[in-house]
Scaffold this motif. Structure first.
Motif, PDB file in Angstrom:
ATOM      1  N   LEU A   1       0.798  -0.912  -0.178  1.00 33.08           N
ATOM      2  CA  LEU A   1      -0.054  -0.353   0.042  1.00 33.08           C
ATOM      3  C   LEU A   1       1.120   1.464  -0.017  1.00 33.08           C
ATOM      4  O   LEU A   1       0.162   2.575  -0.063  1.00 33.08           O
ATOM      5  CB  LEU A   1      -0.788  -0.026   1.166  1.00 33.08           C
ATOM      6  CG  LEU A   1      -1.730  -1.129   1.075  1.00 33.08           C
ATOM      7  CD1 LEU A   1      -2.957  -0.929   2.750  1.00 33.08           C
ATOM      8  CD2 LEU A   1      -2.450  -0.723  -0.693  1.00 33.08           C
ATOM      9  N   LYS A   2       2.545   0.965   0.300  1.00 41.75           N
ATOM     10  CA  LYS A   2       3.586   2.281   0.232  1.00 41.75           C
ATOM     11  C   LYS A   2       2.918   2.716  -1.180  1.00 41.75           C
ATOM     12  O   LYS A   2       3.477   4.086  -1.635  1.00 41.75           O
ATOM     13  CB  LYS A   2       4.552   1.694   0.380  1.00 41.75           C
ATOM     14  CG  LYS A   2       4.434   1.711   1.784  1.00 41.75           C
ATOM     15  CD  LYS A   2       4.475   2.977   2.442  1.00 41.75           C
ATOM     16  CE  LYS A   2       4.654   2.668   4.145  1.00 41.75           C
ATOM     17  NZ  LYS A   2       4.220   3.854   4.715  1.00 41.75           N
ATOM     18  N   ASN A   3       3.275   1.750  -3.023  1.00 41.50           N
ATOM     19  CA  ASN A   3       2.720   2.162  -3.533  1.00 41.50           C
ATOM     20  C   ASN A   3       1.545   3.532  -3.707  1.00 41.50           C
ATOM     21  O   ASN A   3      -0.003   2.429  -3.564  1.00 41.50           O
ATOM     22  CB  ASN A   3       2.827   0.874  -4.655  1.00 41.50           C
ATOM     23  CG  ASN A   3       2.916   1.701  -6.083  1.00 41.50           C
ATOM     24  OD1 ASN A   3       1.738   2.705  -6.489  1.00 41.50           O
ATOM     25  ND2 ASN A   3       3.290   1.529  -6.677  1.00 41.50           N
ATOM     26  N   THR A   4       1.403   3.746  -4.907  1.00 40.83           N
ATOM     27  CA  THR A   4       0.248   5.233  -4.186  1.00 40.83           C
ATOM     28  C   THR A   4      -1.297   4.889  -5.093  1.00 40.83           C
ATOM     29  O   THR A   4      -2.507   5.225  -4.473  1.00 40.83           O
ATOM     30  CB  THR A   4       0.641   6.750  -4.227  1.00 40.83           C
ATOM     31  OG1 THR A   4       1.705   7.338  -3.704  1.00 40.83           O
ATOM     32  CG2 THR A   4      -0.431   7.536  -4.277  1.00 40.83           C
ATOM     33  N   VAL A   5      -0.575   4.867  -6.447  1.00 40.64           N
ATOM     34  CA  VAL A   5      -1.522   4.417  -7.474  1.00 40.64           C
ATOM     35  C   VAL A   5      -1.771   2.620  -6.779  1.00 40.64           C
ATOM     36  O   VAL A   5      -3.553   2.614  -7.061  1.00 40.64           O
ATOM     37  CB  VAL A   5      -0.614   3.539  -8.848  1.00 40.64           C
ATOM     38  CG1 VAL A   5      -1.874   3.469  -9.449  1.00 40.64           C
ATOM     39  CG2 VAL A   5      -0.410   5.033  -9.422  1.00 40.64           C
TER      40      VAL A   5
END
Length: 322
Positions: free
Chosen positions: A283-287
Motif C-alpha cells: 500500500l506504499k505504492n500510491t497508485v
C-alpha cells in the motif's frame, strides 16, 4: 397528508424531548440512560411512521438517530470532565450540527473563525454539481437504454448527486455558518478520493461524524475490555446497525446487508493493520493504494444500497419512478 403532518409534529416533539432530557443526562453523566433514551425514541418513531412513505420514514429515523447519538457521544465525552456547555450551546449542537464532538460549541457566540466563507462557497458549488447530476439522471431516463444499464447509470448519478448535495454541500455550508458564530466546525467529508487505505478512508476522510460517533460511544469504552481488534469490529458492526435503521427499516427489506458491508470493511481494516505490522508495504505504492481503497469501498456497495432502498427511496427522492 393531514396524518403525515400530525406524525411530523410528533417527530419534532420527540426530538425536542430528547434534547431536553439529553442535557440532564449530560449534567448527571447517565451514560446507560442515554442508550435507553435512544432505543425508546427510535421504537416510537418507527411505530409512528411505519405506514408513511419510505422516504419520510428514512428521514425521521435518521434525524432521530443522530439526535440520540449526540446525547450518547456527549455523555461519554464529558464523563470525566466538567460540562462546559450551556443549554443553548447544547441545543445548537444537538439540533444544528451533524458532527459528534460537542466541545467546539462551548465557543458559540465568540468571534468568527477564519475560512468560513470559503467553506460556504465550497458547499454551494457542490450543491450545484449535485443538482446537475440529478438533472443528468433524468436525461438518461429519456434515452430508453437497456433496463439493467439504465438502472446502473441512473442509480450511480443519483447516489453521487445526493452525496454532493448533502455530504459535501449542505454540511460544508453548515460548517461555514457555525464558524461565523465562533464554533470551530470542520469538513465532515475530507477529500475521500485521496485516501490511500481503508483505515484512512473510514477514520479520517469519509463521514467524520460517524467515525467520531463510533469512536466515542463504542471503540474507546471497549478497547481496554475487549482489545483493539474486537473493539474495532464492534464499532464497524454498530455502524452497520445504524445503517440498517437508515437503509433497511424504511423499506422493510435488505436486513443484514448494510451490516455485512461494514463487517467487510472492518475486516479489511484489520487486514491492512496486519500487513503493516508484518512490514508488507504494497500500500506504499500510491497508485495501488488508491485502487485498493476505491475497489473495496465501491465493489460491495450493493450490499449497503440494496435494491429495495434504491427503488423505494433513492429514485423517488430524485423525482423518478423505477
Amino acid at each position: 397528508m393531514g396524518t403525515t403532518i400530525i406524525h411530523l409534529c410528533y417527530f419534532g416533539l420527540i426530538n425536542v424531548i430528547v434534547v431536553l432530557i439529553g442535557y440532564q443526562i449530560l449534567k448527571k453523566r447517565l451514560i446507560l440512560l442515554s442508550w435507553v433514551l435512544m432505543i425508546i425514541s427510535l421504537f416510537i418513531i418507527h411505530f409512528i411512521f411505519q405506514h408513511e412513505h419510505p422516504v419520510i420514514r428514512m428521514l425521521a429515523l435518521i434525524v432521530t438517530t443522530f439526535t440520540c447519538m449526540k446525547v450518547i457521544a456527549a455523555a461519554n465525552d464529558y464523563k470525566n470532565k466538567p460540562l462546559g456547555l450551556t443549554f443553548i450551546q447544547w441545543s445548537a449542537f444537538a439540533i444544528g450540527w451533524m458532527g459528534m464532538r460537542a466541545q467546539p460549541f462551548e465557543k458559540l457566540g465568540e468571534a468568527p473563525l477564519p475560512n468560513a466563507w470559503p467553506m460556504i462557497q465550497f458547499g454551494i458549488s457542490r450543491v450545484i454539481a449535485g443538482l446537475v447530476l440529478i438533472f443528468a439522471a433524468h436525461q438518461v431516463a429519456l434515452l430508453h437504454l437497456a433496463p439493467n444499464l439504465n438502472y446502473i447509470i441512473i442509480t450511480a448519478l443519483l447516489l453521487v448527486g445526493f452525496s454532493l448535495i448533502l455530504h459535501f454541500g449542505l454540511l460544508s455550508i453548515s460548517a461555514g455558518m457555525w464558524r461565523l458564530s465562533g464554533v470551530n466546525t470542520y469538513y465532515l467529508f475530507k477529500l475521500p478520493a485521496k485516501a490511500t487505505s481503508l483505515t484512512e478512508f473510514w477514520s479520517k476522510r469519509w463521514n467524520i461524524a460517524f467515525s467520531e460517533m463510533t469512536s466515542i460511544a463504542i471503540f474507546r469504552p471497549l478497547i481496554n475490555k475487549t482489545g483493539a481488534a474486537a473493539a474495532l469490529m464492534l464499532a464497524f458492526g454498530f455502524s452497520g446497525l445504524l445503517h440498517e435503521i437508515a437503509l433497511s427499516v424504511p423499506v422493510n427489506s435488505g436486513y443484514g446487508l448494510p451490516t455485512l458491508y461494514f463487517i467487510i470493511q472492518g475486516g479489511l481494516v484489520l487486514f491492512e493493520k496486519a500487513l503493516m505490522s508484518r512490514k508488507i508495504m504494497f500500500l506504499k505504492n500510491t497508485v495501488i493504494a488508491h485502487i485498493w481503497t476505491l475497489f473495496w469501498v465501491i465493489a460491495p456497495m450493493p450490499l449497503l444500497f440494496h435494491t429495495q432502498f434504491i427503488k423505494q427511496v433513492v429514485w423517488p427522492l430524485g423525482g423518478m419512478h423505477y
